[in-house]
Design a protein around this motif. Structure first.
Motif, PDB file in Angstrom:
ATOM      1  N   ASN A  51       0.855  -1.172   0.000  1.00  0.00           N
ATOM      2  CA  ASN A  51       0.000   0.000   0.000  1.00  0.00           C
ATOM      3  C   ASN A  51       0.898   1.232   0.000  1.00  0.00           C
ATOM      4  O   ASN A  51       1.548   1.539   0.995  1.00  0.00           O
ATOM      5  CB  ASN A  51      -0.903  -0.026   1.236  1.00  0.00           C
ATOM      6  N   ASN A  52       0.938   1.926  -1.131  1.00  0.00           N
ATOM      7  CA  ASN A  52       1.817   3.091  -1.221  1.00  0.00           C
ATOM      8  C   ASN A  52       1.016   4.390  -1.164  1.00  0.00           C
ATOM      9  O   ASN A  52       1.387   5.391  -1.771  1.00  0.00           O
ATOM     10  CB  ASN A  52       2.672   3.028  -2.479  1.00  0.00           C
ATOM     11  N   GLN A  53      -0.070   4.382  -0.406  1.00  0.00           N
ATOM     12  CA  GLN A  53      -0.891   5.593  -0.281  1.00  0.00           C
ATOM     13  C   GLN A  53      -0.109   6.707   0.421  1.00  0.00           C
ATOM     14  O   GLN A  53      -0.214   7.869   0.041  1.00  0.00           O
ATOM     15  CB  GLN A  53      -2.167   5.278   0.502  1.00  0.00           C
ATOM     16  N   ARG A  54       0.696   6.344   1.417  1.00  0.00           N
ATOM     17  CA  ARG A  54       1.444   7.365   2.143  1.00  0.00           C
ATOM     18  C   ARG A  54       2.436   8.054   1.221  1.00  0.00           C
ATOM     19  O   ARG A  54       2.673   9.250   1.324  1.00  0.00           O
ATOM     20  CB  ARG A  54       2.152   6.747   3.337  1.00  0.00           C
ATOM     21  N   ARG A  55       3.030   7.271   0.331  1.00  0.00           N
ATOM     22  CA  ARG A  55       4.021   7.871  -0.587  1.00  0.00           C
ATOM     23  C   ARG A  55       3.321   8.779  -1.584  1.00  0.00           C
ATOM     24  O   ARG A  55       3.802   9.864  -1.918  1.00  0.00           O
ATOM     25  CB  ARG A  55       4.774   6.752  -1.319  1.00  0.00           C
ATOM     26  N   ARG A  56       2.153   8.360  -2.086  1.00  0.00           N
ATOM     27  CA  ARG A  56       1.435   9.145  -3.075  1.00  0.00           C
ATOM     28  C   ARG A  56       0.929  10.457  -2.487  1.00  0.00           C
ATOM     29  O   ARG A  56       0.955  11.496  -3.145  1.00  0.00           O
ATOM     30  CB  ARG A  56       0.231   8.350  -3.621  1.00  0.00           C
ATOM     31  N   THR A  57       0.439  10.397  -1.238  1.00  0.00           N
ATOM     32  CA  THR A  57      -0.161  11.584  -0.659  1.00  0.00           C
ATOM     33  C   THR A  57       0.837  12.430   0.115  1.00  0.00           C
ATOM     34  O   THR A  57       0.485  13.489   0.627  1.00  0.00           O
ATOM     35  CB  THR A  57      -1.326  11.203   0.288  1.00  0.00           C
ATOM     36  N   GLY A  58       2.096  11.982   0.215  1.00  0.00           N
ATOM     37  CA  GLY A  58       3.101  12.733   0.939  1.00  0.00           C
ATOM     38  C   GLY A  58       2.894  12.693   2.432  1.00  0.00           C
ATOM     39  O   GLY A  58       3.226  13.649   3.137  1.00  0.00           O
ATOM     40  N   GLY A  59       2.380  11.586   2.960  1.00  0.00           N
ATOM     41  CA  GLY A  59       2.159  11.474   4.394  1.00  0.00           C
ATOM     42  C   GLY A  59       3.447  11.376   5.164  1.00  0.00           C
ATOM     43  O   GLY A  59       4.528  11.153   4.585  1.00  0.00           O
ATOM     44  N   SER A  60       3.367  11.549   6.456  1.00  0.00           N
ATOM     45  CA  SER A  60       4.598  11.571   7.270  1.00  0.00           C
ATOM     46  C   SER A  60       5.210  10.229   7.426  1.00  0.00           C
ATOM     47  O   SER A  60       4.858   9.234   7.637  1.00  0.00           O
ATOM     48  CB  SER A  60       4.303  12.153   8.639  1.00  0.00           C
TER      49      SER A  60
END
Length: 60
Positions: A51-60
């Motif tokens: 799950n690369n949602q954090r990378r896509r959205t720029g999450g911490s």
């Protein structure tokens, strides 16, 4: 004589063995459908994609 023909004392382990044997016989008789007793060859399972949602959205 307190024992009758149909009833006798059975210890727990023997009772479980009898039940398992009955289940195996029942399963073997029920499998006579289209599958038969053949086992399927195992195929490789697809690995879950990360799950690369954090990378896509720029999450911490």
């Amino acid at each position: 004589m307190t024992e009758e023909k149909g009833t006798r004392k059975v210890d727990l382990a023997e009772a479980i063995r009898n039940k398992l044997e009955q289940k195996k016989q029942q399963n073997n008789s029920n499998k006579s459908g289209f599958q038969g007793n053949e086992t399927k060859k195992l195929t490789t399972q697809n690995n879950k994609k990360p799950n690369n949602q954090r990378r896509r959205t720029g999450g911490s």
